[in-house]
Scaffold this motif. Structure first.
Motif, PDB file in Angstrom:
ATOM      1  N   VAL A  77       0.847  -1.204   0.000  1.00 28.08           N
ATOM      2  CA  VAL A  77       0.000   0.000   0.000  1.00 28.08           C
ATOM      3  C   VAL A  77       0.877   1.247   0.000  1.00 28.08           C
ATOM      4  CG1 VAL A  77      -1.672   1.327   1.351  1.00 28.08           C
ATOM      5  CG2 VAL A  77      -1.985  -1.135   1.060  1.00 28.08           C
ATOM      6  N   ALA A  78       1.911   1.252   0.828  1.00 24.83           N
ATOM      7  CA  ALA A  78       2.817   2.401   0.887  1.00 24.83           C
ATOM      8  C   ALA A  78       3.497   2.624  -0.461  1.00 24.83           C
ATOM      9  CB  ALA A  78       3.853   2.195   1.983  1.00 24.83           C
ATOM     10  N   GLU A  79       3.893   1.543  -1.107  1.00 24.84           N
ATOM     11  CA  GLU A  79       4.547   1.660  -2.421  1.00 24.84           C
ATOM     12  C   GLU A  79       3.568   2.205  -3.458  1.00 24.84           C
ATOM     13  OE1 GLU A  79       7.700   1.748  -4.864  1.00 24.84           O
ATOM     14  OE2 GLU A  79       7.785   1.183  -2.750  1.00 24.84           O
ATOM     15  N   ARG A  80       2.331   1.761  -3.398  1.00 23.60           N
ATOM     16  CA  ARG A  80       1.326   2.220  -4.362  1.00 23.60           C
ATOM     17  C   ARG A  80       1.044   3.707  -4.203  1.00 23.60           C
ATOM     18  NH1 ARG A  80      -2.825  -0.823  -7.381  1.00 23.60           N
ATOM     19  NH2 ARG A  80      -4.187   0.747  -8.236  1.00 23.60           N
ATOM     20  N   ARG A  81       1.136   4.210  -2.970  1.00 27.92           N
ATOM     21  CA  ARG A  81       0.912   5.640  -2.745  1.00 27.92           C
ATOM     22  C   ARG A  81       1.950   6.500  -3.445  1.00 27.92           C
ATOM     23  NH1 ARG A  81      -0.534   5.039   3.519  1.00 27.92           N
ATOM     24  NH2 ARG A  81      -2.737   4.599   3.272  1.00 27.92           N
ATOM     25  N   LYS A  82       3.070   5.898  -3.800  1.00 31.22           N
ATOM     26  CA  LYS A  82       4.132   6.630  -4.492  1.00 31.22           C
ATOM     27  C   LYS A  82       3.837   6.776  -5.980  1.00 31.22           C
ATOM     28  CE  LYS A  82       7.665   4.906  -1.331  1.00 31.22           C
ATOM     29  NZ  LYS A  82       8.869   4.073  -1.235  1.00 31.22           N
ATOM     30  N   THR A  83       2.782   6.139  -6.450  1.00 35.31           N
ATOM     31  CA  THR A  83       2.439   6.214  -7.869  1.00 35.31           C
ATOM     32  C   THR A  83       1.413   7.313  -8.101  1.00 35.31           C
ATOM     33  OG1 THR A  83       0.639   4.611  -7.713  1.00 35.31           O
ATOM     34  CG2 THR A  83       2.842   3.737  -8.166  1.00 35.31           C
ATOM     35  N   LYS A  84       1.328   7.751  -9.345  1.00 33.82           N
ATOM     36  CA  LYS A  84       0.368   8.785  -9.722  1.00 33.82           C
ATOM     37  C   LYS A  84      -0.413   8.285 -10.920  1.00 33.82           C
ATOM     38  CE  LYS A  84      -0.267  13.579 -10.514  1.00 33.82           C
ATOM     39  NZ  LYS A  84      -1.302  13.949  -9.601  1.00 33.82           N
ATOM     40  N   ARG A  85      -1.715   8.400 -10.824  1.00 35.42           N
ATOM     41  CA  ARG A  85      -2.589   7.970 -11.925  1.00 35.42           C
ATOM     42  C   ARG A  85      -2.515   9.016 -13.039  1.00 35.42           C
ATOM     43  NH1 ARG A  85      -7.457   4.728 -11.851  1.00 35.42           N
ATOM     44  NH2 ARG A  85      -6.930   4.458  -9.676  1.00 35.42           N
ATOM     45  N   ILE A  86      -2.415   8.537 -14.270  1.00 33.15           N
ATOM     46  CA  ILE A  86      -2.425   9.424 -15.435  1.00 33.15           C
ATOM     47  C   ILE A  86      -3.423   8.892 -16.450  1.00 33.15           C
ATOM     48  CG2 ILE A  86       0.004  10.080 -15.130  1.00 33.15           C
ATOM     49  CD1 ILE A  86       0.544   8.286 -17.661  1.00 33.15           C
ATOM     50  N   THR A  87      -3.739   9.730 -17.403  1.00 35.96           N
ATOM     51  CA  THR A  87      -4.566   9.308 -18.527  1.00 35.96           C
ATOM     52  C   THR A  87      -3.682   9.300 -19.756  1.00 35.96           C
ATOM     53  OG1 THR A  87      -6.521  10.301 -17.540  1.00 35.96           O
ATOM     54  CG2 THR A  87      -6.596   9.870 -19.907  1.00 35.96           C
ATOM     55  N   LEU A  88      -3.744   8.233 -20.496  1.00 36.59           N
ATOM     56  CA  LEU A  88      -2.925   8.069 -21.694  1.00 36.59           C
ATOM     57  C   LEU A  88      -3.823   7.613 -22.817  1.00 36.59           C
ATOM     58  CD1 LEU A  88      -0.046   7.885 -22.934  1.00 36.59           C
ATOM     59  CD2 LEU A  88      -0.027   5.508 -22.161  1.00 36.59           C
ATOM     60  N   ARG A  89      -3.858   8.374 -23.881  1.00 41.08           N
ATOM     61  CA  ARG A  89      -4.690   7.993 -25.023  1.00 41.08           C
ATOM     62  C   ARG A  89      -3.856   7.199 -26.013  1.00 41.08           C
ATOM     63  NH1 ARG A  89      -9.635   9.964 -25.520  1.00 41.08           N
ATOM     64  NH2 ARG A  89     -10.262  11.576 -24.076  1.00 41.08           N
ATOM     65  N   LEU A  90      -4.363   6.022 -26.363  1.00 41.96           N
ATOM     66  CA  LEU A  90      -3.732   5.171 -27.363  1.00 41.96           C
ATOM     67  C   LEU A  90      -4.748   4.856 -28.442  1.00 41.96           C
ATOM     68  CD1 LEU A  90      -2.035   2.527 -25.020  1.00 41.96           C
ATOM     69  CD2 LEU A  90      -0.936   4.463 -26.142  1.00 41.96           C
ATOM     70  N   ARG A  91      -4.247   4.540 -29.625  1.00 39.27           N
ATOM     71  CA  ARG A  91      -5.153   4.056 -30.661  1.00 39.27           C
ATOM     72  C   ARG A  91      -5.690   2.706 -30.208  1.00 39.27           C
ATOM     73  NH1 ARG A  91      -0.734   5.869 -33.807  1.00 39.27           N
ATOM     74  NH2 ARG A  91      -1.275   7.809 -34.858  1.00 39.27           N
ATOM     75  N   GLU A  92      -6.904   2.401 -30.628  1.00 42.58           N
ATOM     76  CA  GLU A  92      -7.506   1.120 -30.240  1.00 42.58           C
ATOM     77  C   GLU A  92      -6.622  -0.049 -30.641  1.00 42.58           C
ATOM     78  OE1 GLU A  92     -11.640   0.341 -31.023  1.00 42.58           O
ATOM     79  OE2 GLU A  92     -12.130   2.462 -30.760  1.00 42.58           O
ATOM     80  N   CYS A  93      -6.044   0.023 -31.825  1.00 43.50           N
ATOM     81  CA  CYS A  93      -5.199  -1.088 -32.289  1.00 43.50           C
ATOM     82  C   CYS A  93      -3.957  -1.235 -31.409  1.00 43.50           C
ATOM     83  CB  CYS A  93      -4.812  -0.912 -33.758  1.00 43.50           C
ATOM     84  SG  CYS A  93      -3.825   0.559 -34.120  1.00 43.50           S
ATOM     85  N   GLN A  94      -3.432  -0.114 -30.898  1.00 41.17           N
ATOM     86  CA  GLN A  94      -2.275  -0.182 -30.008  1.00 41.17           C
ATOM     87  C   GLN A  94      -2.656  -0.854 -28.684  1.00 41.17           C
ATOM     88  OE1 GLN A  94      -1.483   4.062 -29.989  1.00 41.17           O
ATOM     89  NE2 GLN A  94       0.455   3.732 -31.092  1.00 41.17           N
TER      90      GLN A  94
END
Length: 98
Positions: free
Chosen positions: A47-64
């Motif tokens: 849990v502590a390690e996960r708190r070090k992460t940051k959620r982002i939004t990344l747009r990819l092509r559907e095929c990718q």
């Protein structure tokens, strides 16, 4: 005015679990008592390690995205984990080239 519902007495943990699966704790909040819980140290570390992460939004092509999912399935890992590993690998490579 409507009377507040009362938490019933339960005959078993299964009965209690079934009750809370179908009722909101918010309706009974003033009747609930705090409890102390002990968290497994390994879980606490995760849990502590996960708190070090940051959620982002990344747009990819559907095929990718579909290609990433296929590759991840072959490796038997979640596709998000595969993407993170690729990003980490690319960062290491770029930093070595500097």
């Amino acid at each position: 005015m409507a009377e507040k519902p009362v938490v019933p007495e339960f005959k078993s943990r299964e009965e209690e679990a079934e009750f809370w699966d179908t009722h909101s704790a918010a309706d009974y909040w003033d009747q609930l008592e705090p409890v102390q819980v002990e968290v497994d140290p390994e879980l606490a570390d995760k849990v502590a390690e996960r708190r070090k992460t940051k959620r982002i939004t990344l747009r990819l092509r559907e095929c990718q995205l579909e290609a990433v999912k296929r590759i991840a399935a072959k490796k038997d890992i979640p596709y998000q984990t595969l993407i993170r590993s690729w990003v980490a690998e690319a960062i290491r490579r770029e930093e070595r080239e500097k």
